[in-house]
Design a protein around this motif. Structure first.
Motif, PDB file in Angstrom:
ATOM      1  N   HIS A  60       0.831  -1.207   0.000  1.00  0.00           N
ATOM      2  CA  HIS A  60       0.000   0.000   0.000  1.00  0.00           C
ATOM      3  C   HIS A  60       0.869   1.263   0.000  1.00  0.00           C
ATOM      4  O   HIS A  60       0.607   2.218  -0.735  1.00  0.00           O
ATOM      5  N   MET A  61       1.911   1.251   0.809  1.00  0.00           N
ATOM      6  CA  MET A  61       2.820   2.394   0.891  1.00  0.00           C
ATOM      7  C   MET A  61       3.506   2.660  -0.453  1.00  0.00           C
ATOM      8  O   MET A  61       3.593   3.802  -0.910  1.00  0.00           O
ATOM      9  N   LEU A  62       3.979   1.601  -1.097  1.00  0.00           N
ATOM     10  CA  LEU A  62       4.637   1.759  -2.399  1.00  0.00           C
ATOM     11  C   LEU A  62       3.638   2.261  -3.438  1.00  0.00           C
ATOM     12  O   LEU A  62       3.984   3.086  -4.288  1.00  0.00           O
ATOM     13  N   HIS A  63       2.404   1.772  -3.366  1.00  0.00           N
ATOM     14  CA  HIS A  63       1.358   2.241  -4.286  1.00  0.00           C
ATOM     15  C   HIS A  63       1.116   3.745  -4.114  1.00  0.00           C
ATOM     16  O   HIS A  63       0.968   4.466  -5.101  1.00  0.00           O
ATOM     17  N   GLN A  64       1.095   4.212  -2.869  1.00  0.00           N
ATOM     18  CA  GLN A  64       0.901   5.638  -2.604  1.00  0.00           C
ATOM     19  C   GLN A  64       2.016   6.480  -3.229  1.00  0.00           C
ATOM     20  O   GLN A  64       1.789   7.622  -3.601  1.00  0.00           O
ATOM     21  N   HIS A  65       3.209   5.912  -3.315  1.00  0.00           N
ATOM     22  CA  HIS A  65       4.350   6.631  -3.883  1.00  0.00           C
ATOM     23  C   HIS A  65       4.567   6.303  -5.360  1.00  0.00           C
ATOM     24  O   HIS A  65       5.632   6.589  -5.906  1.00  0.00           O
ATOM     25  N   ARG A  66       3.542   5.684  -5.955  1.00  0.00           N
ATOM     26  CA  ARG A  66       3.550   5.372  -7.387  1.00  0.00           C
ATOM     27  C   ARG A  66       4.702   4.441  -7.767  1.00  0.00           C
ATOM     28  O   ARG A  66       5.291   4.577  -8.835  1.00  0.00           O
ATOM     29  N   ILE A  67       5.032   3.526  -6.883  1.00  0.00           N
ATOM     30  CA  ILE A  67       6.027   2.503  -7.163  1.00  0.00           C
ATOM     31  C   ILE A  67       5.262   1.203  -7.330  1.00  0.00           C
ATOM     32  O   ILE A  67       4.507   0.797  -6.451  1.00  0.00           O
ATOM     33  N   THR A  68       5.416   0.567  -8.474  1.00  0.00           N
ATOM     34  CA  THR A  68       4.659  -0.637  -8.755  1.00  0.00           C
ATOM     35  C   THR A  68       5.546  -1.860  -8.714  1.00  0.00           C
ATOM     36  O   THR A  68       6.761  -1.778  -8.864  1.00  0.00           O
ATOM     37  N   TYR A  69       4.906  -2.985  -8.526  1.00  0.00           N
ATOM     38  CA  TYR A  69       5.595  -4.265  -8.529  1.00  0.00           C
ATOM     39  C   TYR A  69       4.894  -5.152  -9.535  1.00  0.00           C
ATOM     40  O   TYR A  69       3.678  -5.329  -9.468  1.00  0.00           O
ATOM     41  N   VAL A  70       5.654  -5.686 -10.468  1.00  0.00           N
ATOM     42  CA  VAL A  70       5.103  -6.620 -11.447  1.00  0.00           C
ATOM     43  C   VAL A  70       5.175  -7.995 -10.800  1.00  0.00           C
ATOM     44  O   VAL A  70       6.244  -8.448 -10.428  1.00  0.00           O
ATOM     45  N   GLY A  71       4.030  -8.641 -10.661  1.00  0.00           N
ATOM     46  CA  GLY A  71       3.920  -9.897  -9.921  1.00  0.00           C
ATOM     47  C   GLY A  71       4.767 -11.040 -10.443  1.00  0.00           C
ATOM     48  O   GLY A  71       5.352 -10.986 -11.530  1.00  0.00           O
ATOM     49  N   ALA A  72       4.818 -12.096  -9.673  1.00  0.00           N
ATOM     50  CA  ALA A  72       5.684 -13.243  -9.948  1.00  0.00           C
ATOM     51  C   ALA A  72       5.310 -13.979 -11.227  1.00  0.00           C
ATOM     52  O   ALA A  72       6.141 -14.680 -11.790  1.00  0.00           O
ATOM     53  N   HIS A  73       4.091 -13.822 -11.712  1.00  0.00           N
ATOM     54  CA  HIS A  73       3.718 -14.527 -12.927  1.00  0.00           C
ATOM     55  C   HIS A  73       4.231 -13.824 -14.181  1.00  0.00           C
ATOM     56  O   HIS A  73       4.048 -14.313 -15.276  1.00  0.00           O
ATOM     57  N   PHE A  74       4.903 -12.687 -13.997  1.00  0.00           N
ATOM     58  CA  PHE A  74       5.535 -11.991 -15.107  1.00  0.00           C
ATOM     59  C   PHE A  74       7.042 -12.201 -15.042  1.00  0.00           C
ATOM     60  O   PHE A  74       7.611 -12.237 -13.960  1.00  0.00           O
ATOM     61  N   PRO A  75       7.719 -12.289 -16.179  1.00  0.00           N
ATOM     62  CA  PRO A  75       9.178 -12.493 -16.151  1.00  0.00           C
ATOM     63  C   PRO A  75       9.944 -11.309 -15.616  1.00  0.00           C
ATOM     64  O   PRO A  75      11.013 -11.476 -15.039  1.00  0.00           O
ATOM     65  N   GLN A  76       9.433 -10.087 -15.771  1.00  0.00           N
ATOM     66  CA  GLN A  76      10.131  -8.905 -15.273  1.00  0.00           C
ATOM     67  C   GLN A  76       9.633  -8.625 -13.861  1.00  0.00           C
ATOM     68  O   GLN A  76       8.597  -8.026 -13.686  1.00  0.00           O
ATOM     69  N   ARG A  77      10.381  -9.057 -12.861  1.00  0.00           N
ATOM     70  CA  ARG A  77       9.971  -8.888 -11.466  1.00  0.00           C
ATOM     71  C   ARG A  77      10.714  -7.698 -10.902  1.00  0.00           C
ATOM     72  O   ARG A  77      11.790  -7.838 -10.364  1.00  0.00           O
ATOM     73  N   LEU A  78      10.126  -6.512 -11.023  1.00  0.00           N
ATOM     74  CA  LEU A  78      10.843  -5.338 -10.555  1.00  0.00           C
ATOM     75  C   LEU A  78       9.929  -4.239 -10.103  1.00  0.00           C
ATOM     76  O   LEU A  78       8.754  -4.228 -10.412  1.00  0.00           O
ATOM     77  N   PHE A  79      10.503  -3.316  -9.376  1.00  0.00           N
ATOM     78  CA  PHE A  79       9.792  -2.114  -8.991  1.00  0.00           C
ATOM     79  C   PHE A  79      10.103  -1.047 -10.029  1.00  0.00           C
ATOM     80  O   PHE A  79      11.139  -1.040 -10.640  1.00  0.00           O
ATOM     81  N   GLY A  80       9.207  -0.122 -10.191  1.00  0.00           N
ATOM     82  CA  GLY A  80       9.461   0.976 -11.094  1.00  0.00           C
ATOM     83  C   GLY A  80       8.465   2.089 -10.873  1.00  0.00           C
ATOM     84  O   GLY A  80       7.404   1.883 -10.295  1.00  0.00           O
ATOM     85  N   LEU A  81       8.810   3.246 -11.308  1.00  0.00           N
ATOM     86  CA  LEU A  81       7.897   4.375 -11.190  1.00  0.00           C
ATOM     87  C   LEU A  81       6.883   4.300 -12.313  1.00  0.00           C
ATOM     88  O   LEU A  81       7.203   3.896 -13.419  1.00  0.00           O
TER      89      LEU A  81
END
Length: 82
Positions: A60-81
Motif C-alpha cells: 500500500h505504501m509503495l502504491h501511494q508513492h507510485r512505485i509498482t511491482y510486477v507480480g511473480a507470474h511476469f518475467p520482469q519482477r521489478l519495482f518501477g515508477l
C-alpha cells in the motif's frame, strides 16, 4: 481484542521508498530485483530505522508513492515508477 496499528513516521516511509528505488545489489543483497517479500524481510529496514512493516502495508505504501511491482507470474519482477 483490538489490534494496535503501528504508525510509521514520514522519515521511515521515505527510507522504505528510497530502499525500494535502490538496486538490492547496491545494498549488499544477493539478488538483482526486489519483491514485496524480499523488501519486507530486508534486515536494513529493521536494523537501520527499526521499522517493522508487513507485506500488505508495504504494498500500500509503495502504491501511494507510485512505485509498482510486477507480480511473480511476469518475467520482469521489478519495482518501477509509473
Amino acid at each position: 481484542m483490538a489490534r494496535v496499528v503501528r504508525q510509521i513516521s514520514s522519515g521511515g516511509e521515505q527510507f522504505i521508498v528510497a530502499t525500494a528505488n535502490t538496486r538490492p545489489e547496491r545494498l549488499g543483497r544477493p539478488f538483482t530485483r526486489w519483491s514485496i517479500r524480499k523488501l519486507a524481510d530486508h534486515r536494513h529496514l529493521r536494523a537501520a530505522c527499526r521499522i517493522v512493516v508487513g507485506r500488505e502495508r508495504l504494498r500500500h505504501m509503495l502504491h501511494q508513492h507510485r512505485i509498482t511491482y510486477v507480480g511473480a507470474h511476469f518475467p520482469q519482477r521489478l519495482f518501477g515508477l509509473r
